[in-house]
Write an enzyme that holds these catalytic residues in place. Structure first.
Site, PDB file in Angstrom:
ATOM      1  N   LYS A 172       6.113   1.321   3.861  1.00  0.00           N
ATOM      2  CA  LYS A 172       5.347   2.254   4.691  1.00  0.00           C
ATOM      3  C   LYS A 172       5.857   2.242   6.132  1.00  0.00           C
ATOM      4  O   LYS A 172       5.920   3.292   6.789  1.00  0.00           O
ATOM      5  CB  LYS A 172       3.855   1.904   4.644  1.00  0.00           C
ATOM      6  CG  LYS A 172       3.187   2.185   3.309  1.00  0.00           C
ATOM      7  CD  LYS A 172       3.141   3.676   2.966  1.00  0.00           C
ATOM      8  CE  LYS A 172       2.117   4.422   3.788  1.00  0.00           C
ATOM      9  NZ  LYS A 172       2.008   5.846   3.381  1.00  0.00           N
ATOM     10  N   GLN A 175      -7.200  10.383  -2.972  1.00  0.00           N
ATOM     11  CA  GLN A 175      -8.462  10.285  -2.235  1.00  0.00           C
ATOM     12  C   GLN A 175      -8.462  11.178  -0.998  1.00  0.00           C
ATOM     13  O   GLN A 175      -9.354  12.003  -0.811  1.00  0.00           O
ATOM     14  CB  GLN A 175      -8.723   8.831  -1.819  1.00  0.00           C
ATOM     15  CG  GLN A 175      -8.961   7.877  -2.959  1.00  0.00           C
ATOM     16  CD  GLN A 175      -9.361   6.499  -2.462  1.00  0.00           C
ATOM     17  OE1 GLN A 175     -10.533   6.247  -2.178  1.00  0.00           O
ATOM     18  NE2 GLN A 175      -8.402   5.598  -2.338  1.00  0.00           N
ATOM     19  N   THR A 219      -0.449   2.738   7.252  1.00  0.00           N
ATOM     20  CA  THR A 219      -1.371   1.692   6.820  1.00  0.00           C
ATOM     21  C   THR A 219      -1.437   0.502   7.769  1.00  0.00           C
ATOM     22  O   THR A 219      -0.480   0.229   8.515  1.00  0.00           O
ATOM     23  CB  THR A 219      -0.930   1.174   5.429  1.00  0.00           C
ATOM     24  OG1 THR A 219      -1.731   0.056   5.040  1.00  0.00           O
ATOM     25  CG2 THR A 219       0.524   0.722   5.442  1.00  0.00           C
ATOM     26  N   ALA A 227       1.644   8.747  -1.545  1.00  0.00           N
ATOM     27  CA  ALA A 227       2.164   7.395  -1.314  1.00  0.00           C
ATOM     28  C   ALA A 227       2.050   6.571  -2.582  1.00  0.00           C
ATOM     29  O   ALA A 227       1.267   6.882  -3.473  1.00  0.00           O
ATOM     30  CB  ALA A 227       1.401   6.707  -0.183  1.00  0.00           C
ATOM     31  N   TYR A 228       2.844   5.524  -2.643  1.00  0.00           N
ATOM     32  CA  TYR A 228       2.688   4.493  -3.671  1.00  0.00           C
ATOM     33  C   TYR A 228       1.765   3.448  -3.069  1.00  0.00           C
ATOM     34  O   TYR A 228       2.126   2.762  -2.115  1.00  0.00           O
ATOM     35  CB  TYR A 228       4.046   3.881  -4.018  1.00  0.00           C
ATOM     36  CG  TYR A 228       4.005   2.920  -5.185  1.00  0.00           C
ATOM     37  CD1 TYR A 228       4.436   3.312  -6.442  1.00  0.00           C
ATOM     38  CD2 TYR A 228       3.533   1.618  -5.027  1.00  0.00           C
ATOM     39  CE1 TYR A 228       4.401   2.428  -7.522  1.00  0.00           C
ATOM     40  CE2 TYR A 228       3.493   0.732  -6.097  1.00  0.00           C
ATOM     41  CZ  TYR A 228       3.926   1.148  -7.346  1.00  0.00           C
ATOM     42  OH  TYR A 228       3.880   0.280  -8.405  1.00  0.00           O
ATOM     43  N   ASP A 249       8.060  17.453  -6.370  1.00  0.00           N
ATOM     44  CA  ASP A 249       8.553  16.071  -6.399  1.00  0.00           C
ATOM     45  C   ASP A 249       9.126  15.757  -5.023  1.00  0.00           C
ATOM     46  O   ASP A 249      10.254  16.140  -4.703  1.00  0.00           O
ATOM     47  CB  ASP A 249       9.619  15.917  -7.482  1.00  0.00           C
ATOM     48  CG  ASP A 249      10.211  14.510  -7.530  1.00  0.00           C
ATOM     49  OD1 ASP A 249       9.712  13.624  -6.792  1.00  0.00           O
ATOM     50  OD2 ASP A 249      11.178  14.307  -8.289  1.00  0.00           O
ATOM     51  N   ILE A 250       8.345  15.074  -4.207  1.00  0.00           N
ATOM     52  CA  ILE A 250       8.778  14.831  -2.830  1.00  0.00           C
ATOM     53  C   ILE A 250       9.896  13.791  -2.736  1.00  0.00           C
ATOM     54  O   ILE A 250      10.469  13.594  -1.655  1.00  0.00           O
ATOM     55  CB  ILE A 250       7.596  14.417  -1.917  1.00  0.00           C
ATOM     56  CG1 ILE A 250       6.930  13.127  -2.404  1.00  0.00           C
ATOM     57  CG2 ILE A 250       6.605  15.546  -1.790  1.00  0.00           C
ATOM     58  CD1 ILE A 250       5.891  12.576  -1.436  1.00  0.00           C
ATOM     59  N   TYR A 278       4.835  -3.187  -0.023  1.00  0.00           N
ATOM     60  CA  TYR A 278       4.081  -1.985   0.339  1.00  0.00           C
ATOM     61  C   TYR A 278       4.124  -1.757   1.850  1.00  0.00           C
ATOM     62  O   TYR A 278       4.478  -0.663   2.323  1.00  0.00           O
ATOM     63  CB  TYR A 278       2.635  -2.108  -0.142  1.00  0.00           C
ATOM     64  CG  TYR A 278       1.712  -1.040   0.381  1.00  0.00           C
ATOM     65  CD1 TYR A 278       1.851   0.287  -0.011  1.00  0.00           C
ATOM     66  CD2 TYR A 278       0.685  -1.348   1.283  1.00  0.00           C
ATOM     67  CE1 TYR A 278       1.016   1.280   0.476  1.00  0.00           C
ATOM     68  CE2 TYR A 278      -0.158  -0.372   1.767  1.00  0.00           C
ATOM     69  CZ  TYR A 278       0.011   0.943   1.367  1.00  0.00           C
ATOM     70  OH  TYR A 278      -0.823   1.920   1.857  1.00  0.00           O
TER      71      TYR A 278
END
Length: 285
Positions: free
Chosen positions: A130, A11, A102, A61-62, A37-38, A126
């Site tokens: 983060k 996004q 986040t 991010a996941y 591939d970070i 999550y």
């Protein structure tokens, strides 16, 4: 200036790509997992050195919050380890990094907007990964800017706005929680903010950014349907307990944006105004 954008198909990354023509003075290297591939430190070092990267905007991010509870390994690789690799590599070139974080770094038990110096206390895998990513970026890069955001949506990808538009047209009734409070963020507005920071000089530190105003997920849904002209679907308010999820959500995650507004002299759009722009753009697709 050579700028690496990771997660360019997400996004936020997609919104940044739309704005890149406004910055002809920069060369953007837009990557997603197929290009870089970070989670591979050697690959990160090679890419940043080979392309002489001056700055990184890490949008990758996941973000599958519930799946993260049972997929901690991948979540940690993307949200904790990868940002540290990017930060360490760019620091060796004396460059900068913008790390997107986040509101989930907080547990939502406060009742006034969170400021940057509030002590993080994540309640989910999550949020924890983060937060660890924030620590890594700050540790390994002297010129690290961390921007926490919330309730992100866009014309790109899968998000709450698109889901509510679809359900509103398919169903006669939907239930949405009313006791989780925060602020929606139009990814376009965040993209503008990030590029404004880059243009004016990345100033290290932690910042909060969302659109202005406050609402619940229920209020958000009602606004989505009202703006889109959906009248056939009844939106029923639910308690969080009536809509169980694998990961705990913050009950209150409103972010105070004073610091970023004063640092960069910017005005932030009201959430309903930005929502109307997004829905208009979706209707035009």
């Amino acid at each position: 200036m050579n700028i690496l954008i990771t997660g360019c198909n997400g996004q936020l990354g997609s919104e940044i790509r739309l704005l890149e023509n406004n910055y002809p003075q920069y060369t953007f290297f837009n990557t997603d997992k197929d290009e870089l591939d970070i989670t591979n430190q050697l690959a990160v070092n090679d890419f940043i050195n080979r392309h002489e990267i001056d700055g990184v905007v890490n949008c990758a991010a996941y973000t599958a919050v519930d799946k993260a509870e049972t997929n901690q390994k991948l979540c940690t690789a993307l949200n904790t380890e990868a940002p540290a690799y990017l930060a360490a590599a760019i620091d060796k070139r004396e460059g900068w990094i913008v790390q997107v974080s986040t509101d989930y770094v907080f547990n939502g038990k406060k009742f006034t907007p969170y400021i940057e110096t509030d002590t993080p206390c994540p309640d989910s895998v999550y949020g924890s990964t983060k937060l660890a990513g924030e620590f890594g970026v700050g540790k390994f890069c002297k010129r690290a800017m961390i921007i926490r955001t919330a309730w992100l949506y866009s014309t790109f990808g899968n998000n709450f706005v698109k889901t509510m538009l679809r359900l509103g047209s398919e169903r006669e009734e939907i239930g949405v929680v009313f006791d989780q409070i925060g602020t929606p963020t139009y990814a376009h507005d965040l993209a503008v903010t990030i590029l404004t920071a880059v243009e004016n000089g990345v100033k290290p530190g932690v910042y909060h950014y969302s659109n202005e105003g406050v609402c619940s997920w229920y209020d958000f849904t009602k606004a989505i349907h009202r703006i889109a002209g959906i009248t056939s679907c009844h939106v029923k308010p639910l308690h969080t307990a009536e809509y169980p999820t694998a990961a705990k959500r913050p009950a209150y995650s409103v972010l105070d944006k004073t610091k970023i507004k004063e640092t960069y002299g910017m005005e932030i759009p009201y959430w309903e105004d930005s929502l109307a722009k997004c829905i208009k753009s979706l209707a035009g697709k």
